[in-house]
Enzyme design. Sequence first.
Site, PDB file in Angstrom:
ATOM      1  N   LYS A 152      12.241   5.708  -8.527  1.00 43.45           N
ATOM      2  CA  LYS A 152      11.813   6.900  -8.224  1.00 43.45           C
ATOM      3  C   LYS A 152      11.342   6.816  -6.440  1.00 43.45           C
ATOM      4  CE  LYS A 152       9.808  11.117  -5.898  1.00 43.45           C
ATOM      5  NZ  LYS A 152       9.483  10.268  -4.373  1.00 43.45           N
ATOM      6  N   PRO A 153      12.505   6.780  -5.793  1.00 37.91           N
ATOM      7  CA  PRO A 153      11.863   6.169  -5.406  1.00 37.91           C
ATOM      8  C   PRO A 153      11.239   7.173  -3.654  1.00 37.91           C
ATOM      9  CG  PRO A 153      13.953   6.417  -4.412  1.00 37.91           C
ATOM     10  CD  PRO A 153      13.679   6.638  -5.996  1.00 37.91           C
ATOM     11  N   SER A 154      10.438   6.806  -2.176  1.00 36.24           N
ATOM     12  CA  SER A 154       9.943   7.758  -1.624  1.00 36.24           C
ATOM     13  C   SER A 154      11.178   8.837  -0.883  1.00 36.24           C
ATOM     14  CB  SER A 154       9.402   6.767  -0.819  1.00 36.24           C
ATOM     15  OG  SER A 154       8.941   7.984   0.439  1.00 36.24           O
ATOM     16  N   ALA A 189      -4.903   9.043  -3.221  1.00 31.41           N
ATOM     17  CA  ALA A 189      -4.797  10.677  -3.528  1.00 31.41           C
ATOM     18  C   ALA A 189      -3.682  10.585  -4.785  1.00 31.41           C
ATOM     19  CB  ALA A 189      -4.386  10.924  -3.035  1.00 31.41           C
ATOM     20  N   THR A 190      -2.098   9.846  -4.362  1.00 26.75           N
ATOM     21  CA  THR A 190      -1.335  10.100  -5.357  1.00 26.75           C
ATOM     22  C   THR A 190      -1.687   9.554  -6.745  1.00 26.75           C
ATOM     23  OG1 THR A 190       0.448  10.717  -3.166  1.00 26.75           O
ATOM     24  CG2 THR A 190       1.457  10.040  -5.668  1.00 26.75           C
ATOM     25  N   GLU A 210      -0.732  -0.443  -7.944  1.00 29.23           N
ATOM     26  CA  GLU A 210      -0.596  -0.988  -6.020  1.00 29.23           C
ATOM     27  C   GLU A 210      -1.267  -0.196  -4.750  1.00 29.23           C
ATOM     28  OE1 GLU A 210      -0.616  -2.568  -2.431  1.00 29.23           O
ATOM     29  OE2 GLU A 210       1.401  -2.859  -3.121  1.00 29.23           O
ATOM     30  N   CYS A 220      -0.024  -1.920   3.210  1.00 32.69           N
ATOM     31  CA  CYS A 220      -1.075  -2.120   2.646  1.00 32.69           C
ATOM     32  C   CYS A 220      -2.273  -2.847   2.937  1.00 32.69           C
ATOM     33  CB  CYS A 220      -0.866  -1.618   1.244  1.00 32.69           C
ATOM     34  SG  CYS A 220       0.093  -3.060   0.315  1.00 32.69           S
ATOM     35  N   GLU A 259      -7.875   4.193   5.565  1.00 33.15           N
ATOM     36  CA  GLU A 259      -6.585   3.379   5.657  1.00 33.15           C
ATOM     37  C   GLU A 259      -5.506   4.808   6.588  1.00 33.15           C
ATOM     38  OE1 GLU A 259      -3.448   1.210   3.009  1.00 33.15           O
ATOM     39  OE2 GLU A 259      -3.562   3.128   2.504  1.00 33.15           O
ATOM     40  N   GLY A 274      -6.266  -0.364  -6.460  1.00 30.65           N
ATOM     41  CA  GLY A 274      -5.656  -0.750  -7.391  1.00 30.65           C
ATOM     42  C   GLY A 274      -5.668  -1.625  -9.101  1.00 30.65           C
TER      43      GLY A 274
END
Length: 487
Positions: A179-181, A234-235, A253, A288, A389, A462
């Site tokens: 499932k890509p963004s 959050a996700t 990650e 990241c 971040e 992570g």
Amino acid sequence: MTATVLPEGNLVVGDERIASSDLGRIDHTNPATGEVQASIVAAGPGEVDRAVQAARTAFAEWRTWHPGERRDVLLRLAATIEAEGERLGLIGSLENGTPIAFGALACAATPADWFRYYAGWVDKIEGRTIPVYPHDAFDFTLHEPYGVVAVLTAFNAPMGFIGLKVAAALAAGNCVVIKPSELAPFTTLAFAELCLQAGLPAGVVNVVTGDGRTGDLLVRHPGVDRITFTGGGATARSVVAAAAENLTPVTLELGGKSANLVFADADLDNAIAMAVQMGVALQSGQGCLLPTRLLVERSVYDEVVEAVVDLSENIAVGDPMDSGTLMGPLISERHCERVLGVIERAKGEGAGRLLTGGERLGGDLAKGYYVAPTVFGDVDNASALAQHEIFGPVLSVIPFDDEAEALAIANATTYGLAGFVFTADLARAHRVIRGLEAGYVSVNGFNFFPPNAPFGGWKQSGHGKEGGLEGLLEMTRVKNAYVLFEA
């Protein structure tokens, strides 16, 4: 060109191409122009279920392939990806604004290297024998695939994440549902077609596009045996909560606020160049592990800050399709406004001195999502500017007086993804490596994700590892077998 380069935004489920769902389609906007350029299917419950079932069906065959067969098909896939480098690079530039100068490297050469590396592991996944007592018996372990792995990737480097995650999953004998963004789905859809061209059975690699609703359906699905996720904290909390319903194991990650420690004895030209290239320009700050906190020993602080500002003001910002561009746009209007809001709040709160940038770029770039390279000096490490971040081209520069203070500042964050050190003192380098609370530390340079080295964060960055043998073993589960010779 867009219409001929971008894949159709349809789901890849087994040997099917699904062009509609109850959730409809989602428009995709080119971040460099602000214009809608395509659309993708938003996979709903039925489509997600079909994708998981396709992976489950394919797993029954894929796991039985002779290791040499799986090795060879993954090597063919690596060659196929590399042969499509120019096209994948173009797709990457259109979907997330990656400068075309780096497109083929980021979207093809690097992931192809990962597939070659993990192809070499297919026939080397070994268990161990264990001496047992009190009876005469043979005890041994097996590393077996989980089955169906849900792979959720971020927008900033979708093909890189495919190399990190999917190569290891397939080498271990798993099948995947990716499932890509929704902000960068097209290189992943192109990858799925390349898998079939290379000879992978239909259903080994499936792609469901969509927004957070699709991702939630996937991670909650009882047919998913393992989840690997790259994205924000959050996700990640939502993913972990959803996965907990079925106690599905998860590799995470996540984000970072990596510190780059520059000591006075360092090669300052090298340190300054990397501070700007990685802390500001690379991926427009949307990475990241990027070193967005620059810690500089006070005796060379002014010299370093002046050079960093000068280099930042001369970054070639522009159209990602221009071969001379080094920094492209941010991913979306919403994200652009968020980054600008962070800058404004930092100015209002006195978090540091704004030395350059801080504004949205206009002129020929006005319709895209461009923020000027931005540097703050004398930043308070306790401020939101230094702690959160930002995921944009914003660098926070902080002075320190000695090694102990540098480590204290670097570690005073909830993140622990990466750390960077510049010094000519090898003993100090090793002390700082041990002292940094981070899963990855780089000294006097940076090697862009060699496939044979593990990568992964600590703390709220992570858990789990990707890359190397460690990344392969994340995609296996251990079975212990006990064979009694005499009753």
